[in-house]
Design a protein around this motif. Structure first.
Motif, PDB file in Angstrom:
ATOM      1  N   PHE A 143     -75.535 -38.559  33.652  1.00 45.08           N
ATOM      2  CA  PHE A 143     -75.268 -38.533  32.160  1.00 45.08           C
ATOM      3  C   PHE A 143     -74.568 -39.866  31.889  1.00 45.08           C
ATOM      4  N   PRO A 144     -75.092 -40.674  31.081  1.00 40.65           N
ATOM      5  CA  PRO A 144     -74.407 -42.005  30.811  1.00 40.65           C
ATOM      6  C   PRO A 144     -73.431 -41.463  29.617  1.00 40.65           C
ATOM      7  N   VAL A 145     -72.045 -42.070  29.525  1.00 36.97           N
ATOM      8  CA  VAL A 145     -71.213 -41.708  28.480  1.00 36.97           C
ATOM      9  C   VAL A 145     -70.914 -43.057  27.787  1.00 36.97           C
ATOM     10  N   ARG A 146     -70.777 -43.950  28.291  1.00 33.28           N
ATOM     11  CA  ARG A 146     -70.679 -45.182  27.700  1.00 33.28           C
ATOM     12  C   ARG A 146     -71.392 -46.437  28.425  1.00 33.28           C
ATOM     13  N   GLU A 147     -71.112 -47.663  27.989  1.00 28.83           N
ATOM     14  CA  GLU A 147     -71.886 -48.712  28.776  1.00 28.83           C
ATOM     15  C   GLU A 147     -71.311 -48.712  30.276  1.00 28.83           C
ATOM     16  N   ARG A 148     -70.173 -48.489  30.550  1.00 31.66           N
ATOM     17  CA  ARG A 148     -69.827 -48.596  31.755  1.00 31.66           C
ATOM     18  C   ARG A 148     -69.092 -47.258  32.283  1.00 31.66           C
ATOM     19  N   ALA A 149     -69.479 -46.234  31.853  1.00 31.15           N
ATOM     20  CA  ALA A 149     -69.014 -44.858  32.470  1.00 31.15           C
ATOM     21  C   ALA A 149     -70.280 -43.983  32.588  1.00 31.15           C
ATOM     22  N   GLU A 150     -70.290 -43.124  33.500  1.00 31.22           N
ATOM     23  CA  GLU A 150     -71.226 -41.944  33.738  1.00 31.22           C
ATOM     24  C   GLU A 150     -70.654 -40.928  34.126  1.00 31.22           C
ATOM     25  N   VAL A 151     -71.153 -39.478  34.017  1.00 27.64           N
ATOM     26  CA  VAL A 151     -70.880 -38.489  34.640  1.00 27.64           C
ATOM     27  C   VAL A 151     -72.144 -38.036  35.265  1.00 27.64           C
ATOM     28  N   GLN A 152     -71.677 -37.480  36.708  1.00 27.51           N
ATOM     29  CA  GLN A 152     -72.556 -36.961  37.808  1.00 27.51           C
ATOM     30  C   GLN A 152     -72.410 -35.710  38.045  1.00 27.51           C
ATOM     31  N   PHE A 153     -73.315 -34.856  37.793  1.00 34.30           N
ATOM     32  CA  PHE A 153     -73.241 -33.190  38.096  1.00 34.30           C
ATOM     33  C   PHE A 153     -74.344 -33.315  39.419  1.00 34.30           C
ATOM     34  N   ARG A 154     -73.775 -32.527  40.430  1.00 32.90           N
ATOM     35  CA  ARG A 154     -74.624 -32.483  41.834  1.00 32.90           C
ATOM     36  C   ARG A 154     -74.480 -30.948  42.080  1.00 32.90           C
ATOM     37  N   VAL A 158     -75.215 -20.976  51.012  1.00 32.12           N
ATOM     38  CA  VAL A 158     -73.988 -21.415  50.774  1.00 32.12           C
ATOM     39  C   VAL A 158     -74.585 -22.452  49.367  1.00 32.12           C
ATOM     40  N   ILE A 159     -73.794 -22.108  48.338  1.00 32.72           N
ATOM     41  CA  ILE A 159     -73.840 -23.289  46.959  1.00 32.72           C
ATOM     42  C   ILE A 159     -72.725 -23.908  46.987  1.00 32.72           C
ATOM     43  N   GLN A 160     -72.942 -25.274  46.297  1.00 31.04           N
ATOM     44  CA  GLN A 160     -71.747 -25.965  46.192  1.00 31.04           C
ATOM     45  C   GLN A 160     -71.996 -26.915  44.714  1.00 31.04           C
ATOM     46  N   PHE A 161     -71.260 -26.947  44.134  1.00 32.63           N
ATOM     47  CA  PHE A 161     -71.410 -27.887  42.752  1.00 32.63           C
ATOM     48  C   PHE A 161     -70.211 -28.772  42.880  1.00 32.63           C
ATOM     49  N   ALA A 162     -70.715 -30.077  42.137  1.00 37.66           N
ATOM     50  CA  ALA A 162     -69.642 -31.197  42.042  1.00 37.66           C
ATOM     51  C   ALA A 162     -69.952 -32.044  40.825  1.00 37.66           C
ATOM     52  N   LEU A 163     -68.814 -32.388  40.292  1.00 42.12           N
ATOM     53  CA  LEU A 163     -68.844 -33.109  39.011  1.00 42.12           C
ATOM     54  C   LEU A 163     -67.852 -34.530  39.211  1.00 42.12           C
ATOM     55  N   ARG A 164     -68.538 -35.430  38.957  1.00 45.17           N
ATOM     56  CA  ARG A 164     -68.019 -37.124  39.222  1.00 45.17           C
ATOM     57  C   ARG A 164     -68.040 -37.766  38.048  1.00 45.17           C
ATOM     58  N   VAL A 165     -66.813 -38.323  37.840  1.00 44.25           N
ATOM     59  CA  VAL A 165     -66.836 -39.489  36.762  1.00 44.25           C
ATOM     60  C   VAL A 165     -66.529 -40.654  37.269  1.00 44.25           C
ATOM     61  N   ALA A 166     -67.594 -41.944  36.930  1.00 42.75           N
ATOM     62  CA  ALA A 166     -67.519 -42.839  37.316  1.00 42.75           C
ATOM     63  C   ALA A 166     -67.173 -43.923  36.174  1.00 42.75           C
ATOM     64  N   PHE A 167     -66.300 -44.837  36.290  1.00 40.14           N
ATOM     65  CA  PHE A 167     -66.296 -45.885  35.412  1.00 40.14           C
ATOM     66  C   PHE A 167     -65.733 -47.284  35.736  1.00 40.14           C
TER      67      PHE A 167
END
Length: 135
Positions: free
Chosen positions: A72-83, A126-135
């Motif tokens: 999910f793009p948040v701004r021009e140089r940032a995004e959130v990734q759900f895995r 087994v289930i695992q979730f991750a949330l990553r913020v990249a900027f």
């Protein structure tokens, strides 16, 4: 183990006699009876036995591993990734060990009550979730 006695008189291990096919037809396997135990017998004294290698085929695997990723793009140089990752996603039973140790008493009766039964399993889903913020 065959009666706890050295029946061949040497350093080589004794094998069991196989008097037929231990394979069960498709769909006839169960946790309590993975192969036909009635085709095995104790060899005579002085005879090494007729079993070859790989007489019994163990359980296979039916495991589906999956991963889903959404960015999910948040701004021009940032995004959130759900895995999300799923190991053995459909939760199939994964048997791993079968008791193949026949034990006979002096009257040639098979005494191992677990002979031919499934004794262990692989892990469940087994289930695992991750949330990553990249900027």
């Amino acid at each position: 183990t065959v009666s706890g006695v050295d029946l061949i008189g040497g350093g080589d291990g004794q094998r069991i006699n196989v008097n037929g096919s231990p394979s069960l037809g498709y769909g006839n396997h169960s946790v309590a009876r993975w192969f036909d135990t009635s085709v095995f017998s104790q060899p005579a004294s002085g005879y090494i036995g007729s079993a070859g290698r790989y007489v019994v085929r163990g359980p296979g695997q039916n495991q589906w591993d999956m991963a889903f990723v959404r960015k999910f793009p948040v701004r021009e140089r940032a995004e959130v990734q759900f895995r999300s990752e799923f190991y053995n996603a459909f939760n199939h039973a994964q048997w791993s060990g079968v008791n193949t140790s026949a034990t006979f008493d002096n009257s040639l009766k098979q005494t191992n009550s677990l002979f031919g039964q499934v004794t262990s399993s692989r892990g469940p889903r087994v289930i695992q979730f991750a949330l990553r913020v990249a900027f």
